[in-house]
Scaffold this motif. Structure first.
Motif, mmCIF file in Angstrom:
data_model
loop_
_atom_site.group_PDB
_atom_site.id
_atom_site.type_symbol
_atom_site.label_atom_id
_atom_site.label_comp_id
_atom_site.label_asym_id
_atom_site.label_seq_id
_atom_site.Cartn_x
_atom_site.Cartn_y
_atom_site.Cartn_z
ATOM 1 N N GLY A 281 0.781 -1.234 0.000
ATOM 2 C CA GLY A 281 0.000 0.000 0.000
ATOM 3 C C GLY A 281 0.807 1.276 0.000
ATOM 4 N N GLU A 282 2.140 1.202 0.154
ATOM 5 C CA GLU A 282 2.906 2.435 0.310
ATOM 6 C C GLU A 282 3.088 3.176 -1.012
ATOM 7 N N VAL B 32 -4.958 -2.096 5.986
ATOM 8 C CA VAL B 32 -5.988 -1.331 6.678
ATOM 9 C C VAL B 32 -7.274 -2.155 6.760
ATOM 10 N N GLU B 33 -8.151 -1.738 7.668
ATOM 11 C CA GLU B 33 -9.460 -2.377 7.851
ATOM 12 C C GLU B 33 -10.515 -1.292 7.958
ATOM 13 N N PRO B 34 -11.588 -1.333 7.148
ATOM 14 C CA PRO B 34 -11.798 -2.299 6.079
ATOM 15 C C PRO B 34 -10.817 -2.090 4.923
ATOM 16 N N ASP B 35 -10.700 -3.100 4.074
ATOM 17 C CA ASP B 35 -9.782 -3.021 2.948
ATOM 18 C C ASP B 35 -10.097 -1.813 2.075
ATOM 19 N N SER B 36 -9.032 -1.205 1.550
ATOM 20 C CA SER B 36 -9.178 -0.138 0.560
ATOM 21 C C SER B 36 -8.486 -0.622 -0.701
ATOM 22 N N PRO B 37 -9.223 -0.810 -1.793
ATOM 23 C CA PRO B 37 -8.614 -1.383 -2.988
ATOM 24 C C PRO B 37 -7.396 -0.596 -3.458
ATOM 25 N N VAL C 29 -5.556 1.646 10.080
ATOM 26 C CA VAL C 29 -4.416 0.729 10.089
ATOM 27 C C VAL C 29 -4.720 -0.450 10.999
ATOM 28 N N GLU C 30 -4.452 -1.666 10.493
ATOM 29 C CA GLU C 30 -4.763 -2.871 11.263
ATOM 30 C C GLU C 30 -3.905 -2.985 12.519
ATOM 31 N N ALA C 31 -2.607 -2.723 12.397
ATOM 32 C CA ALA C 31 -1.700 -2.863 13.538
ATOM 33 C C ALA C 31 -1.787 -1.634 14.431
ATOM 34 N N GLU C 32 -1.403 -1.791 15.690
ATOM 35 C CA GLU C 32 -1.424 -0.666 16.623
ATOM 36 C C GLU C 32 -0.315 0.323 16.277
ATOM 37 N N VAL C 33 -0.681 1.598 16.203
ATOM 38 C CA VAL C 33 0.281 2.661 15.924
ATOM 39 C C VAL C 33 0.495 3.451 17.210
ATOM 40 N N THR C 34 1.746 3.610 17.615
ATOM 41 C CA THR C 34 2.080 4.403 18.793
ATOM 42 C C THR C 34 2.956 5.572 18.373
ATOM 43 N N ALA C 35 3.085 6.554 19.261
ATOM 44 C CA ALA C 35 3.820 7.774 18.915
ATOM 45 C C ALA C 35 4.638 8.258 20.103
ATOM 46 N N MET C 36 5.708 8.981 19.785
ATOM 47 C CA MET C 36 6.520 9.683 20.776
ATOM 48 C C MET C 36 6.655 11.134 20.323
ATOM 49 N N VAL C 37 6.458 12.059 21.265
ATOM 50 C CA VAL C 37 6.715 13.471 21.021
ATOM 51 C C VAL C 37 7.783 13.891 22.019
ATOM 52 N N GLY C 38 8.936 14.297 21.513
ATOM 53 C CA GLY C 38 10.065 14.500 22.414
ATOM 54 C C GLY C 38 10.428 13.171 23.052
ATOM 55 N N GLN C 39 10.494 13.156 24.357
ATOM 56 C CA GLN C 39 10.810 11.928 25.093
ATOM 57 C C GLN C 39 9.576 11.272 25.691
ATOM 58 N N PHE D 83 -6.073 8.625 15.800
ATOM 59 C CA PHE D 83 -6.476 8.034 14.528
ATOM 60 C C PHE D 83 -5.237 7.691 13.726
ATOM 61 N N ALA D 84 -5.275 6.545 13.063
ATOM 62 C CA ALA D 84 -4.223 6.172 12.109
ATOM 63 C C ALA D 84 -4.881 5.395 10.984
ATOM 64 N N GLY D 85 -4.871 5.956 9.793
ATOM 65 C CA GLY D 85 -5.507 5.285 8.667
ATOM 66 C C GLY D 85 -5.283 6.060 7.383
ATOM 67 N N LEU D 86 -5.880 5.587 6.312
ATOM 68 C CA LEU D 86 -5.739 6.263 5.026
ATOM 69 C C LEU D 86 -6.489 7.587 5.033
ATOM 70 N N ALA D 87 -5.850 8.624 4.478
ATOM 71 C CA ALA D 87 -6.485 9.935 4.375
ATOM 72 C C ALA D 87 -7.555 9.887 3.290
ATOM 73 N N PRO D 88 -8.810 10.191 3.610
ATOM 74 C CA PRO D 88 -9.875 10.139 2.607
ATOM 75 C C PRO D 88 -9.572 11.009 1.388
ATOM 76 N N GLY D 89 -9.835 10.453 0.201
ATOM 77 C CA GLY D 89 -9.645 11.212 -1.014
ATOM 78 C C GLY D 89 -8.244 11.159 -1.584
ATOM 79 N N TYR D 90 -7.394 10.282 -1.020
ATOM 80 C CA TYR D 90 -6.026 10.140 -1.507
ATOM 81 C C TYR D 90 -5.685 8.666 -1.657
#
Length: 437
Positions: free
Chosen positions: A220-221, A355-360, A373-383, A390-397
């Motif tokens: 998908g990348e 992603v879920e649901p699938d996006s062709p 995104v199916e897998a868990e997405v985590t984030a760090m800001v600074g330390q 939210f983590a998923g495909l941007a609508p319209g792209y």
């Protein structure tokens, strides 16, 4: 990488629940690197067949700000010659009273970096016609001041050998100390190599559209394939098929496939193809990429497949630096528009996997239901760990992921606050930051 712009896509619908995705439309002026989705139509006509290409910068002197990584200066040269590189030499003219304050880097079109000089020659001034050449008997800093002679760079320029010359080369100069300032007067490139008779690319020239790191793909990348004779001399941009809401899989005589699955095309040219890696490669250990161009033939190679290859788009167009990020009011996060602690910033990335649901593959991502995104997405800001709302495909792209991150309330103010994403045990491939007030 060549200068680029975005396809004109329909404005995504505004959403009101926790996974709200910004409806703000990307623009070239704000999003230099998101432009990898499609390359610019305004390009120089490629040079005639040759084994050597030379080019020089063409701008007035550029001031080098004092001791601030945020404001490292950049100067770019567009190389239209599609050579397989055999040798690169660089000539640099910098006026500065203390070149030991300076870091000088050269970036190739595929994002690969070579450091030319790293704080050399204490108490010496100026690079005056200084030539960086791997074949020199003297390393940079071996004679001070360096002057108009040849020196081996801090890193080896042969790191570029075997890659492709066509595209934008960028010289970056950073002053790491206080008290002294100077100017980049100019610089030039001399590239030697050979032209390929048909489509040619390598595994390392298949790179993420955000990090510019190569050697593997993720389902998908958005990816770029750099090479020679890959498509038409004059680049051509794709248009969305309004009936199918999808990108084409054939453009200007170019087709790209992964294990026989057609890849959607954003942009094609002789030296660069921008594609979406089909979601269908998920679960495989490797995939065979084939490029067909009706004028010159075909080429194929096999590369590894990763379940995800997370990378954040950056504003400087090189895959590292200030993240492409939106503040809650839709403004682009920068030194003039910092985020507040507790605010949600929207990052834009690629390579986050299924992603879920699938996006062709190739189709504009839907606004409802959102493709998360199916897998868990985590984030760090600074330390500090940061909440991902939210983590998923941007609508319209196509192939573009949006990740909404809440800046921790205890984040200290700063112009350069590192921000990073992880999926399972895979972190983002590139270093990016935002500004917090």
């Amino acid at each position: 990488m060549k200068p680029m712009t975005l396809i004109s896509l329909p404005r995504p619908n505004a959403l009101s629940h926790r996974a709200r995705v910004s409806a703000w439309r990307f623009s070239w002026s704000a999003f230099a690197l998101l432009s990898l989705i499609i390359a610019a139509g305004a390009m120089t006509t490629p040079a005639q067949a040759q084994e050597q290409f030379t080019a020089q910068s063409n701008h007035p002197p550029v001031a080098i700000p004092d001791d601030d990584a945020q404001f490292a200066i950049e100067s770019s040269i567009f190389v239209p010659a599609d050579l397989i590189i055999g040798d690169v030499n660089v000539t640099v003219n910098i006026q500065h009273p203390a070149i030991s304050d300076l870091e000088v880097d050269l970036f190739a079109p595929n994002g690969e970096r070579v450091r030319l000089a790293d704080e050399v020659c204490p108490a010496a001034a100026n690079f005056e016609g200084t030539i960086f050449d791997d074949d020199s008997a003297v390393e940079i800093g071996g004679t001070c001041p360096p002057g108009a002679a040849s020196y081996r760079p801090d890193d080896d320029l042969d790191e570029f050998d075997g890659s492709f010359s066509g595209g934008v080369w960028t010289l970056v100069v950073k002053d790491t100390e206080d008290d002294n300032v100077g100017s980049l007067i100019g610089w030039s490139l001399a590239i030697n190599g050979a032209f390929a008779s048909g489509p040619t690319f390598s595994s390392n020239s298949v790179v993420s559209g955000a990090s510019f790191l190569g050697g593997a793909v993720a389902p998908g990348e958005i990816a770029a394939i750099f090479g020679t004779a890959l498509g038409p001399a004059q680049g051509e941009s794709a248009q969305i098929d309004q009936a199918t809401q999808s990108l084409p899989t054939e453009l200007a005589g170019v087709r790209v496939s992964f294990d026989g699955v057609p890849a959607p095309l954003f942009y094609v040219s002789s030296s660069q193809l921008n594609v979406q890696v089909p979601f269908e490669v998920a679960g495989k250990e490797e995939t065979t990429i084939r490029v067909d161009f009706s004028d010159t033939g075909n080429a194929s190679l096999t590369v590894p497949v990763l379940m995800s290859g997370p990378a954040i788009f950056t504003l400087n167009g090189r895959g590292q630096g200030r993240a492409v990020a939106l503040n809650p009011n839709g403004s682009v996060n920068d030194v003039n528009n910092p985020a507040a602690p507790g605010a949600t910033v929207s990052l834009f990335a690629t390579g986050l996997g299924p992603v879920e649901p699938d996006s062709p593959t190739g189709r504009l991502a839907p606004a409802s239901p959102l493709a998360e995104v199916e897998a868990e997405v985590t984030a760090m800001v600074g330390q500090s760990p940061a909440q991902v709302s939210f983590a998923g495909l941007a609508p319209g792209y196509v192939g573009l992921y949006q990740v909404n991150v809440i800046v921790p309330s205890d984040t200290q103010a700063g112009q350069i606050i590192p921000i990073a994403l992880s999926i399972g045990d895979r972190g983002v491939e590139n270093l990016t930051w935002i500004t917090v007030r």
